[in-house]
Enzyme design. Structure first.
Site, PDB file in Angstrom:
ATOM      1  N   ASP A  33       0.861  -1.184   0.000  1.00 31.20           N
ATOM      2  CA  ASP A  33       0.000   0.000   0.000  1.00 31.20           C
ATOM      3  C   ASP A  33       0.901   1.239   0.000  1.00 31.20           C
ATOM      4  OD1 ASP A  33      -1.715   2.225   0.942  1.00 31.20           O
ATOM      5  OD2 ASP A  33      -3.207   0.659   1.232  1.00 31.20           O
ATOM      6  N   ILE A  34       0.625   2.143  -0.918  1.00 35.40           N
ATOM      7  CA  ILE A  34       1.500   3.309  -1.114  1.00 35.40           C
ATOM      8  C   ILE A  34       1.350   4.349   0.018  1.00 35.40           C
ATOM      9  CG2 ILE A  34      -0.014   4.823  -2.466  1.00 35.40           C
ATOM     10  CD1 ILE A  34       2.158   5.052  -4.549  1.00 35.40           C
ATOM     11  N   GLN A  96     -14.412   2.826   1.358  1.00 35.22           N
ATOM     12  CA  GLN A  96     -13.703   2.345   0.165  1.00 35.22           C
ATOM     13  C   GLN A  96     -13.348   3.523  -0.739  1.00 35.22           C
ATOM     14  OE1 GLN A  96     -15.874  -0.568  -2.177  1.00 35.22           O
ATOM     15  NE2 GLN A  96     -14.101  -1.059  -3.447  1.00 35.22           N
ATOM     16  N   HIS A 102     -10.190  -5.414  -2.815  1.00 33.05           N
ATOM     17  CA  HIS A 102      -8.870  -5.707  -2.234  1.00 33.05           C
ATOM     18  C   HIS A 102      -9.000  -6.000  -0.751  1.00 33.05           C
ATOM     19  CE1 HIS A 102      -9.656  -1.385  -2.219  1.00 33.05           C
ATOM     20  NE2 HIS A 102      -9.043  -1.347  -1.047  1.00 33.05           N
ATOM     21  N   PHE A 103      -8.096  -6.839  -0.267  1.00 33.97           N
ATOM     22  CA  PHE A 103      -7.939  -7.061   1.169  1.00 33.97           C
ATOM     23  C   PHE A 103      -6.727  -6.265   1.639  1.00 33.97           C
ATOM     24  CE2 PHE A 103     -10.259 -11.109   0.369  1.00 33.97           C
ATOM     25  CZ  PHE A 103     -11.251 -10.951   1.308  1.00 33.97           C
ATOM     26  N   HIS A 104      -6.894  -5.585   2.782  1.00 31.62           N
ATOM     27  CA  HIS A 104      -5.773  -4.917   3.442  1.00 31.62           C
ATOM     28  C   HIS A 104      -5.165  -5.895   4.456  1.00 31.62           C
ATOM     29  CE1 HIS A 104      -6.886  -0.646   2.380  1.00 31.62           C
ATOM     30  NE2 HIS A 104      -8.088  -1.185   2.289  1.00 31.62           N
TER      31      HIS A 104
HETATM   32  P1  AMP Z   1      -9.792   1.398   0.215  1.00 34.73           P
HETATM   33  O1  AMP Z   1     -10.045   2.762   0.778  1.00 34.73           O
HETATM   34  O2  AMP Z   1     -10.182   0.264   1.105  1.00 34.73           O
HETATM   35  O3  AMP Z   1     -10.411   1.327  -1.155  1.00 34.73           O
HETATM   36  O4  AMP Z   1      -8.218   1.247   0.090  1.00 34.73           O
HETATM   37  C1  AMP Z   1      -7.482   1.721  -0.995  1.00 34.73           C
HETATM   38  C2  AMP Z   1      -6.040   1.661  -0.580  1.00 34.73           C
HETATM   39  O5  AMP Z   1      -5.258   1.821  -1.733  1.00 34.73           O
HETATM   40  C3  AMP Z   1      -5.614   2.762   0.422  1.00 34.73           C
HETATM   41  O6  AMP Z   1      -5.080   2.150   1.576  1.00 34.73           O
HETATM   42  C4  AMP Z   1      -4.571   3.555  -0.363  1.00 34.73           C
HETATM   43  O7  AMP Z   1      -3.528   3.990   0.461  1.00 34.73           O
HETATM   44  C5  AMP Z   1      -4.116   2.556  -1.400  1.00 34.73           C
HETATM   45  N1  AMP Z   1      -3.594   3.081  -2.653  1.00 34.73           N
HETATM   46  C6  AMP Z   1      -4.074   4.109  -3.386  1.00 34.73           C
HETATM   47  N2  AMP Z   1      -3.348   4.249  -4.509  1.00 34.73           N
HETATM   48  C7  AMP Z   1      -2.391   3.286  -4.488  1.00 34.73           C
HETATM   49  C8  AMP Z   1      -1.335   2.904  -5.366  1.00 34.73           C
HETATM   50  N3  AMP Z   1      -1.101   3.562  -6.511  1.00 34.73           N
HETATM   51  N4  AMP Z   1      -0.545   1.869  -5.013  1.00 34.73           N
HETATM   52  C9  AMP Z   1      -0.763   1.210  -3.850  1.00 34.73           C
HETATM   53  N5  AMP Z   1      -1.738   1.511  -2.992  1.00 34.73           N
HETATM   54  C10 AMP Z   1      -2.543   2.539  -3.311  1.00 34.73           C
END
Ligand code: AMP
Length: 139
Positions: A33-34, A96, A102-104
């Site tokens: 996660d970035i 979201q 996606h799973f965190h």
């Molecule tokens: P959600 O809010 O559950 O949809 O989570 C989306 C996740 O994606 C968040 O934790 C962001 O930090 C992460 N994210 C957004 N853009 C990127 C990216 N380019 N690469 C990796 N993670 C990302």
């Protein structure tokens, strides 16, 4: 929910955007996660156009959980965190922000609060180093 193929994870899956890869197989991809909420925060996505959990085809459910389980164990080993939280958000009301399922995988430690969700970019070299540690822990 309609699937928008221009979402950021679809673009990552197509190789249009960079990511720090941790693991990949035929049906799933795991990457850092970035904007991590804790050091080692990793994401697992299915390689199919599913905006949320309801849209996941049955044949991806097993592989997605298997990758999440395997990568979570590696994140635990690589970070030394005693706790691992698995989170998955459906709909903007649930928080979201990227509409590709996606799973965190988020390491947790006693007394350590999580950083804010999708808030602060991590340095690419730190993400690369952590991805390497997790890959090593995967064996
Ligand atoms: P959600 O809010 O559950 O949809 O989570 C989306 C996740 O994606 C968040 O934790 C962001 O930090 C992460 N994210 C957004 N853009 C990127 C990216 N380019 N690469 C990796 N993670 C990302």
């Amino acid at each position: 929910m309609t699937y928008d193929p221009s979402n950021i994870f679809a673009r990552i899956l197509r190789g249009e955007l960079p990511m720090h890869k941790v693991f990949e197989d035929e049906k799933t991809l795991a990457f850092m996660d970035i904007m991590p909420q804790a050091e080692g925060h990793t994401l697992v996505v299915p390689k199919c156009p599913a905006a949320d959990l309801y849209a996941l085809p049955a044949e991806f459910a097993g592989p997605l959980l298997a990758t999440t389980q395997r990568v979570a164990a590696a994140v635990k080993k690589a970070t030394g965190a005693p706790g691992i939280m698995i989170a998955q958000l459906n709909g903007k009301e649930a928080g979201q922000t990227v509409f590709h399922l996606h799973f965190h995988i988020i390491p947790r430690r006693h007394g350590a609060d999580l950083a804010m969700h999708a808030h602060k970019m991590e340095a690419p070299e730190k993400l690369a180093a952590m991805a390497e540690k997790i890959r090593a822990a995967l064996g």
